[in-house]
Motif scaffolding. Structure first.
Motif, PDB file in Angstrom:
ATOM      1  N   ASP A 254       0.857  -1.184   0.000  1.00  0.00           N
ATOM      2  CA  ASP A 254       0.000   0.000   0.000  1.00  0.00           C
ATOM      3  C   ASP A 254       0.889   1.228   0.000  1.00  0.00           C
ATOM      4  O   ASP A 254       1.735   1.401   0.887  1.00  0.00           O
ATOM      5  CB  ASP A 254      -0.918   0.015   1.232  1.00  0.00           C
ATOM      6  CG  ASP A 254      -1.899  -1.142   1.235  1.00  0.00           C
ATOM      7  OD1 ASP A 254      -2.479  -1.409   0.169  1.00  0.00           O
ATOM      8  OD2 ASP A 254      -2.071  -1.777   2.295  1.00  0.00           O
ATOM      9  N   ARG A 256       1.360   5.533  -0.322  1.00  0.00           N
ATOM     10  CA  ARG A 256       0.757   6.846  -0.173  1.00  0.00           C
ATOM     11  C   ARG A 256       1.433   7.821  -1.128  1.00  0.00           C
ATOM     12  O   ARG A 256       2.605   7.657  -1.466  1.00  0.00           O
ATOM     13  CB  ARG A 256       0.854   7.336   1.271  1.00  0.00           C
ATOM     14  CG  ARG A 256       0.025   6.484   2.244  1.00  0.00           C
ATOM     15  CD  ARG A 256      -0.132   7.145   3.592  1.00  0.00           C
ATOM     16  NE  ARG A 256      -0.964   6.327   4.487  1.00  0.00           N
ATOM     17  CZ  ARG A 256      -2.286   6.362   4.522  1.00  0.00           C
ATOM     18  NH1 ARG A 256      -2.936   7.188   3.703  1.00  0.00           N
ATOM     19  NH2 ARG A 256      -2.952   5.604   5.349  1.00  0.00           N
ATOM     20  N   SER A 282      -9.143   3.967  -7.709  1.00  0.00           N
ATOM     21  CA  SER A 282      -9.569   4.816  -6.593  1.00  0.00           C
ATOM     22  C   SER A 282     -11.023   5.218  -6.799  1.00  0.00           C
ATOM     23  O   SER A 282     -11.434   5.540  -7.912  1.00  0.00           O
ATOM     24  CB  SER A 282      -8.680   6.060  -6.505  1.00  0.00           C
ATOM     25  OG  SER A 282      -9.193   6.973  -5.559  1.00  0.00           O
ATOM     26  N   SER A 283     -11.780   5.213  -5.706  1.00  0.00           N
ATOM     27  CA  SER A 283     -13.192   5.602  -5.790  1.00  0.00           C
ATOM     28  C   SER A 283     -13.391   7.089  -5.575  1.00  0.00           C
ATOM     29  O   SER A 283     -14.479   7.616  -5.789  1.00  0.00           O
ATOM     30  CB  SER A 283     -14.011   4.830  -4.743  1.00  0.00           C
ATOM     31  OG  SER A 283     -13.504   5.089  -3.438  1.00  0.00           O
ATOM     32  N   GLY A 285     -11.668  11.334  -5.733  1.00  0.00           N
ATOM     33  CA  GLY A 285     -10.945  12.196  -6.639  1.00  0.00           C
ATOM     34  C   GLY A 285     -11.838  12.961  -7.591  1.00  0.00           C
ATOM     35  O   GLY A 285     -13.058  12.774  -7.645  1.00  0.00           O
ATOM     36  N   TYR A 313      -2.411   8.106 -14.576  1.00  0.00           N
ATOM     37  CA  TYR A 313      -3.457   7.616 -13.678  1.00  0.00           C
ATOM     38  C   TYR A 313      -4.639   8.573 -13.701  1.00  0.00           C
ATOM     39  O   TYR A 313      -4.465   9.798 -13.594  1.00  0.00           O
ATOM     40  CB  TYR A 313      -2.903   7.513 -12.263  1.00  0.00           C
ATOM     41  CG  TYR A 313      -3.805   6.811 -11.266  1.00  0.00           C
ATOM     42  CD1 TYR A 313      -4.078   5.454 -11.385  1.00  0.00           C
ATOM     43  CD2 TYR A 313      -4.360   7.507 -10.201  1.00  0.00           C
ATOM     44  CE1 TYR A 313      -4.882   4.806 -10.462  1.00  0.00           C
ATOM     45  CE2 TYR A 313      -5.166   6.880  -9.265  1.00  0.00           C
ATOM     46  CZ  TYR A 313      -5.426   5.526  -9.408  1.00  0.00           C
ATOM     47  OH  TYR A 313      -6.221   4.876  -8.488  1.00  0.00           O
ATOM     48  N   GLY A 315      -7.600   7.425 -11.919  1.00  0.00           N
ATOM     49  CA  GLY A 315      -8.478   6.819 -10.927  1.00  0.00           C
ATOM     50  C   GLY A 315      -8.811   5.371 -11.215  1.00  0.00           C
ATOM     51  O   GLY A 315      -9.284   4.649 -10.331  1.00  0.00           O
ATOM     52  N   GLN A 317      -7.479   1.477 -12.467  1.00  0.00           N
ATOM     53  CA  GLN A 317      -6.246   0.721 -12.330  1.00  0.00           C
ATOM     54  C   GLN A 317      -5.397   0.826 -13.599  1.00  0.00           C
ATOM     55  O   GLN A 317      -5.903   0.811 -14.714  1.00  0.00           O
ATOM     56  CB  GLN A 317      -6.511  -0.754 -11.998  1.00  0.00           C
ATOM     57  CG  GLN A 317      -7.149  -1.559 -13.104  1.00  0.00           C
ATOM     58  CD  GLN A 317      -8.655  -1.534 -13.059  1.00  0.00           C
ATOM     59  OE1 GLN A 317      -9.239  -0.679 -12.394  1.00  0.00           O
ATOM     60  NE2 GLN A 317      -9.287  -2.476 -13.758  1.00  0.00           N
ATOM     61  N   PHE A 363      -6.666  12.560  -5.993  1.00  0.00           N
ATOM     62  CA  PHE A 363      -7.430  11.380  -5.598  1.00  0.00           C
ATOM     63  C   PHE A 363      -7.365  11.083  -4.101  1.00  0.00           C
ATOM     64  O   PHE A 363      -7.785  10.017  -3.669  1.00  0.00           O
ATOM     65  CB  PHE A 363      -6.940  10.158  -6.384  1.00  0.00           C
ATOM     66  CG  PHE A 363      -7.066  10.312  -7.872  1.00  0.00           C
ATOM     67  CD1 PHE A 363      -8.293  10.133  -8.501  1.00  0.00           C
ATOM     68  CD2 PHE A 363      -5.972  10.682  -8.638  1.00  0.00           C
ATOM     69  CE1 PHE A 363      -8.411  10.294  -9.876  1.00  0.00           C
ATOM     70  CE2 PHE A 363      -6.075  10.846 -10.008  1.00  0.00           C
ATOM     71  CZ  PHE A 363      -7.306  10.658 -10.631  1.00  0.00           C
ATOM     72  N   GLY A 366      -5.062   8.282   0.017  1.00  0.00           N
ATOM     73  CA  GLY A 366      -4.903   6.841  -0.118  1.00  0.00           C
ATOM     74  C   GLY A 366      -5.031   6.118   1.210  1.00  0.00           C
ATOM     75  O   GLY A 366      -5.716   6.577   2.108  1.00  0.00           O
ATOM     76  N   PHE A 368      -2.959   3.703  -1.751  1.00  0.00           N
ATOM     77  CA  PHE A 368      -3.280   3.121  -3.042  1.00  0.00           C
ATOM     78  C   PHE A 368      -2.606   1.756  -3.155  1.00  0.00           C
ATOM     79  O   PHE A 368      -1.438   1.607  -2.791  1.00  0.00           O
ATOM     80  CB  PHE A 368      -2.802   4.043  -4.170  1.00  0.00           C
ATOM     81  CG  PHE A 368      -3.508   5.371  -4.196  1.00  0.00           C
ATOM     82  CD1 PHE A 368      -4.578   5.584  -5.053  1.00  0.00           C
ATOM     83  CD2 PHE A 368      -3.122   6.387  -3.339  1.00  0.00           C
ATOM     84  CE1 PHE A 368      -5.240   6.800  -5.072  1.00  0.00           C
ATOM     85  CE2 PHE A 368      -3.778   7.619  -3.351  1.00  0.00           C
ATOM     86  CZ  PHE A 368      -4.839   7.829  -4.210  1.00  0.00           C
ATOM     87  N   GLU A 369      -3.358   0.789  -3.658  1.00  0.00           N
ATOM     88  CA  GLU A 369      -2.838  -0.575  -3.702  1.00  0.00           C
ATOM     89  C   GLU A 369      -1.858  -0.758  -4.858  1.00  0.00           C
ATOM     90  O   GLU A 369      -2.156  -0.439  -6.010  1.00  0.00           O
ATOM     91  CB  GLU A 369      -3.983  -1.570  -3.827  1.00  0.00           C
ATOM     92  CG  GLU A 369      -3.524  -3.024  -3.752  1.00  0.00           C
ATOM     93  CD  GLU A 369      -4.687  -3.997  -3.700  1.00  0.00           C
ATOM     94  OE1 GLU A 369      -4.910  -4.698  -4.711  1.00  0.00           O
ATOM     95  OE2 GLU A 369      -5.374  -4.039  -2.660  1.00  0.00           O
TER      96      GLU A 369
END
Length: 453
Positions: A254, A256, A282-283, A285, A313, A315, A317, A363, A366, A368-369
Motif C-alpha cells: 500500500d 501513499r 480509486s473511488s 478524486g 493515472y 483513478g 487501475q 485522488f 490513499g 493506493f494498492e
C-alpha cells in the motif's frame, strides 16, 4: 500486524519478517530499558556550505546506517578520498559542483553510484537533474550520466560513474588518482534546497581468463505469460540498503502519494528478470489525470539504472511493464544500450517504485494498492571466473541468504516451509526519556503457500 509491526521493529533495528497472526508466539522476557536513537534513523542535514551538518527528523529515504560522512570539495584540491566497498553521506547545494577522490589500481572495474534525496518540502521540476562524472587527473572523462526526476514529485534518484579496464582507446587506464564529480545540471534556479547524497563506490575484479568481447545478439525477448497467483503482502523498504527481498511471485503493498519503496530481486548468471507494477483504482478524486503517477525504475547490483517505466493515472487501475531484458551475462557490457549493458552482473537487482505527490492532490491521501509481479526465469549458470573478490564481498553473486529469502532451491519451492525466527530487541539510552522495553524471543512456525509460475 502488518505495516505497524514491521515499522515498530524496523525503528529498533530489526529488518526481518514480523510474526503472522497465526504463529505461536512466546514472550520469554521483559526488561526495563530506555528508548534508543537507532543508528541511521537520524538523517544528516547539510548547512549552507559543504561539510556543515546538523540533525533533522528522518526523511523519505533510509540512508545506510553505516555510511560515513564526507565533505565534497569545490575543486580537486583537497577532495576527500572515497574507499571502494564503503558507503558515504554528503550533501549537494543547489548551485553546487562537488569533487571526491578515488585511488584505483590498474585492473579493477570501479563503479560509483550517487543517490540524491531531495529533502521534505523540496520543490523539483522535470528539468532538475543529477549528473555524475568520473574523470582522470587530466580532466578526461571516463564516463558520465545525467538523471532527472521526470515529474514534479520529489523522490530519490541515482546516477553512476564508471572506470572500466581494459577499454581500448580509453584514457582512463592504469593505477592512480581519479575524481568523482557530482553536480546539479539543467536545474530550476527557483529551487534553493540542498539534496542529501549517498555515495556507494564498489569494485569488480578482473577475469582470470578473457572471454567474449561482444554482447550476445540472440536471446528471448518475448514477454512471458502474466503471473496469476494470489498476491502476498510484502512491504517495500525505504532505501537501497533496506530493500525488501522478493523472488518470483505476486506481491502487494500500500503506497501513499509521495512515497518511494525499494525491492530487491536476486538474479543469477544466465537468468532473466521481468517485472510489472499495477496501481489499483480509486473511488475518490476529481476524475483528472496525473501524467506521471507511478514510476518503476530498475537498478543493477551497483545501483546503475537499467530501465524504467511510468504510468499515467485517472483513478482507474493502470499497469506498467518493463521491456524484456536479456539474461545476465558478463559480455552484456559491450552493448551500447543501457537495457542490455546494465544486465552485466549477477546479484541483487533493485525495483524502485515512486507514487507521485500529485496523485494525492487529485485522488486523496490513499493508501493506493500496488501489485508487483516479478519473474526470474532460466537456469542459473556458472559465473565468468573472477580473479579476486569484489568490494564489498559477494556483490556479484547470490548468497545462501538470498536463495533462502527467495526460495531458490529451498524447501518452499515445493509449497511449504518451517521457519524459525528469533528476535531480540534491546533499547538504549534516549534523550533523557526512559521507557519500558520488551526483550522477547519469538518462535515462529508457519506454513506459507508459494505460487508457481
Amino acid at each position: 500486524m502488518g505495516r505497524r509491526c514491521t515499522a515498530w521493529w524496523r525503528a529498533r533495528g530489526w529488518h526481518g519478517r514480523c510474526p503472522s497472526r497465526h504463529a505461536r508466539v512466546a514472550v520469554v522476557a521483559v526488561v526495563l530499558g530506555a528508548a534508543a536513537v537507532v543508528p541511521g534513523e537520524a538523517a544528516f542535514a547539510a548547512g549552507t556550505s559543504p561539510g556543515s551538518y546538523a540533525f533533522e527528523a528522518p526523511g523519505p529515504y533510509a540512508f545506510d546506517e553505516n555510511a560515513r560522512s564526507v565533505d565534497g570539495a569545490t575543486d580537486t584540491t583537497g577532495a576527500d578520498r572515497l574507499d571502494v566497498g564503503t558507503t558515504y553521506r554528503s550533501a549537494l547545494p543547489q548551485d553546487g559542483k562537488l569533487y571526491y577522490r578515488l585511488e584505483l589500481d590498474a585492473t579493477s572495474n570501479v563503479y560509483v553510484s550517487v543517490t540524491a534525496v531531495p529533502r521534505a518540502g523540496t520543490t523539483v521540476t522535470p528539468t532538475d537533474n543529477l549528473r555524475v562524472t568520473l574523470q582522470d587527473t587530466d580532466s578526461r572523462s571516463c564516463s558520465y550520466e545525467t538523471v532527472g526526476f521526470g515529474s514534479r514529485s520529489p523522490h530519490p534518484i541515482a546516477a553512476w560513474g564508471a572506470r572500466e579496464t581494459p577499454v581500448p582507446g580509453s584514457s582512463c587506464q592504469g593505477a592512480g588518482t581519479y575524481y568523482v564529480i557530482v553536480e546539479r545540471a539543467d536545474r530550476d534556479d527557483s529551487s534553493s534546497d540542498a539534496w542529501d547524497l549517498e555515495l556507494a563506490p564498489v569494485s569488480e575484479p578482473r577475469l582470470r581468463q578473457t572471454g567474449a568481447t561482444e554482447a550476445p545478439e540472440d536471446w528471448n525477448s518475448a514477454s512471458p505469460t502474466p503471473l496469476l497467483d494470489e498476491a502476498e503482502h510484502r512491504e517495500g523498504g525505504d532505501g537501497f540498503t533496506r530493500a525488501a527481498t522478493v523472488g518470483q511471485g505476486v506481491w502487494r503493498d500500500d503506497l501513499r502519494p509521495g512515497q518511494t519503496v525499494f525491492y530487491k530481486v536476486p538474479v543469477d548468471w544466465g537468468q532473466q528478470l521481468y517485472a510489472t507494477a499495477e496501481l489499483g483504482g480509486s473511488s475518490g478524486g476529481d476524475g483528472g489525470l496525473v501524467a506521471v503517477a507511478l514510476d518503476m525504475s530498475l537498478y543493477n547490483p551497483v545501483r546503475a539504472r537499467v530501465d524504467d517505466v511510468s504510468v499515467s493515472y485517472n483513478g482507474s487501475q493502470k499497469t506498467g511493464t518493463l521491456d524484456p531484458l536479456p539474461p545476465v551475462e558478463y559480455a552484456n557490457r559491450y552493448d551500447n544500450s543501457d537495457q542490455v549493458n546494465g544486465m552485466r552482473f549477477a546479484g541483487s537487482y533493485y525495483l524502485v517504485l515512486h507514487l507521485a505527490e500529485q496523485v494525492g492532490e487529485r485522488f486523496g491521501d490513499g493508501p493506493f494498492e500496488l501489485t508487483l509481479r516479478t519473474r526470474v526465469s532460466g537456469a542459473a549458470e556458472a559465473g565468468p571466473g573472477y580473479a579476486g573478490s569484489a568490494q564489498p564481498p559477494n556483490l556479484f553473486e547470490l548468497t545462501a541468504q538470498d536463495r533462502e529469502a527467495t526460495n531458490v532451491g529451498g524447501s518452499e519451492a515445493s509449497g511449504s516451509s518451517d521457519d524459525t525466527m528469533a528476535v531480540v530487541a534491546v533499547s538504549g539510552i534516549g534523550a533523557g526519556t526512559v521507557l519500558l522495553a520488551v526483550l522477547g524471543v519469538w518462535t515462529l512456525v508457519a506454513r506459507r503457500r508459494v505460487g508457481a509460475w
